[in-house]
Scaffold this active site. Structure first.
Site, PDB file in Angstrom:
ATOM      1  N   ASP A 165       6.087   3.761  -2.582  1.00  0.00           N
ATOM      2  CA  ASP A 165       4.758   3.533  -2.000  1.00  0.00           C
ATOM      3  C   ASP A 165       4.128   2.279  -2.574  1.00  0.00           C
ATOM      4  O   ASP A 165       3.119   1.802  -2.062  1.00  0.00           O
ATOM      5  CB  ASP A 165       3.845   4.746  -2.264  1.00  0.00           C
ATOM      6  N   GLU A 172       3.506  -6.610  -4.268  1.00  0.00           N
ATOM      7  CA  GLU A 172       3.241  -6.024  -2.957  1.00  0.00           C
ATOM      8  C   GLU A 172       2.140  -6.730  -2.184  1.00  0.00           C
ATOM      9  O   GLU A 172       2.085  -6.654  -0.950  1.00  0.00           O
ATOM     10  CB  GLU A 172       2.881  -4.546  -3.105  1.00  0.00           C
ATOM     11  N   HIS A 230       1.449   1.482   0.121  1.00  0.00           N
ATOM     12  CA  HIS A 230       0.466   1.872  -0.899  1.00  0.00           C
ATOM     13  C   HIS A 230      -0.608   2.779  -0.279  1.00  0.00           C
ATOM     14  O   HIS A 230      -1.809   2.619  -0.532  1.00  0.00           O
ATOM     15  CB  HIS A 230      -0.189   0.636  -1.530  1.00  0.00           C
ATOM     16  N   ARG A 259       2.735   2.426  -9.772  1.00  0.00           N
ATOM     17  CA  ARG A 259       2.510   0.981  -9.759  1.00  0.00           C
ATOM     18  C   ARG A 259       3.841   0.275  -9.532  1.00  0.00           C
ATOM     19  O   ARG A 259       4.847   0.591 -10.167  1.00  0.00           O
ATOM     20  CB  ARG A 259       1.879   0.503 -11.075  1.00  0.00           C
TER      21      ARG A 259
END
Length: 333
Positions: free
Chosen positions: A259, A264, A297, A235
């Protein structure tokens, strides 16, 4: 019985259509839109909804679902941090997730990010793009010479450990809840401080709670080895972006594989044309660095994972509608 699904992508449709054929007593309808107060009306006539999004689930959307007699929600992912449990409880919703859809997908992505950092692949790519086919000075590091600190030894963390051991890396681990197998191997250290002080590479595999938001902050980074690498496929909010940037500027942090990012949703899932067009100065700062690798992600994003996310979420939703208690039920109390 009818289930309505939100945010369905083209790559999910084959698995969803297969599930509907295997469950001929259930009608499935869907939209590619996210669940919002406006789109909640699309589920009218359904008994339950299946959804997936990284943006918050608004109370207004839940209220519309309840007005339509829907109180069973199944998400196609693990994380439930974008729900208000208070809203769910007050409105009487039951919620399921997909706790395990493919630990290997995220674990493998983690290892690939780590390897690209250790072998300085982004720097080599830039050299190649400029016609420079020389070796030096982009010398790399080997896995077997690294002490890798794994924070979180759930399904994903344990696969990461197994792969790292295959490469010959020394692995140490920290988790509030000890896994018997990892305990038997003697991999646990006593504290996060031990992870910070001993690790050449640190990788995060814990869920997000209020208590661990920005756990990787300036204080944590100060305790780390000089030249540490940090990888985050969990996260984004686990890392304080400003502290990360400072650590990179000070060369305390040799590189980062990310990632996920704090905030985000401002940038992921959109086409910007160029890094220069990103609306977040912090994310732009990170994206422009050759020792920072950002992926959108998508660590989870494999054919196997997508299929499992569809199957488990729809199975769970059907079970909720039928009054059963699936093992994917989230305790929201």
């Amino acid at each position: 019985m009818k289930i309505f699904a939100y945010g369905i992508r083209d790559d999910e449709k084959p698995s969803m259509e297969k599930w509907e054929k295997e469950n001929s007593d259930v009608e499935v309808d869907y939209t590619d839109q996210l669940l919002t107060p406006e789109t909640a009306k699309l589920a009218d006539g359904a008994n339950g909804v299946v959804t997936l999004q990284t943006t918050p689930y608004e109370r207004g959307a839940l209220e519309v679902l309840k007005e339509q007699g829907i109180q069973s929600i199944s998400i196609r992912n693990v994380g439930v941090d974008n729900f208000s449990f208070k809203d769910l409880n007050e409105l009487g919703f039951k919620l399921t997730n997909v706790p395990v859809y493919s630990p290997n997908a995220i674990a493998e992505h983690t290892i690939l990010l780590m390897g690209r950092l250790l072998r300085r692949v982004p720097e080599v790519d830039v050299k190649f793009d400029n016609g420079d086919f020389t070796w030096a000075p982009t010398i790399g590091k080997e896995y077997r010479e690294q002490t890798v600190g794994v924070i979180g030894t759930g399904h994903i963390g344990r696969v990461v450990i197994k792969i790292l051991q295959g490469f010959g890396a020394k692995v140490i681990a920290y988790d509030v809840y000890h896994n018997p197998d990892i305990e038997k191997q003697g991999l646990y250290v006593d504290s996060l401080e031990d992870i910070y002080k001993q690790s050449d590479v640190i990788t995060l595999h814990v869920p997000l709670f209020d208590s661990n938001k920005h756990m990787i902050n300036e204080s944590a980074i100060e305790q780390m080895k000089d030249g540490v690498f940090i990888v985050n496929c969990a996260r984004g909010e686990l890392i304080d972006t400003q502290a990360l940037i400072k650590g990179l500027d000070d060369k305390k942090i040799a590189g980062a594989g990310l990632d996920v990012l704090d905030n985000e949703n401002r940038v992921f899932g959109k086409v910007w044309g160029s890094i220069d067009n990103l609306p977040s100065s912090d994310i732009k700062n990170l994206a422009q660095r050759l020792n920072v690798i950002i992926t959108p992600h998508n660590a989870f994003y494999t054919e196997t994972a997508v299929h499992n996310m569809i199957k488990i979420s729809f199975d769970s939703n059907k079970a909720l509608i039928e009054g059963q208690t699936p093992d994917t039920l989230i305790n929201t109390k």
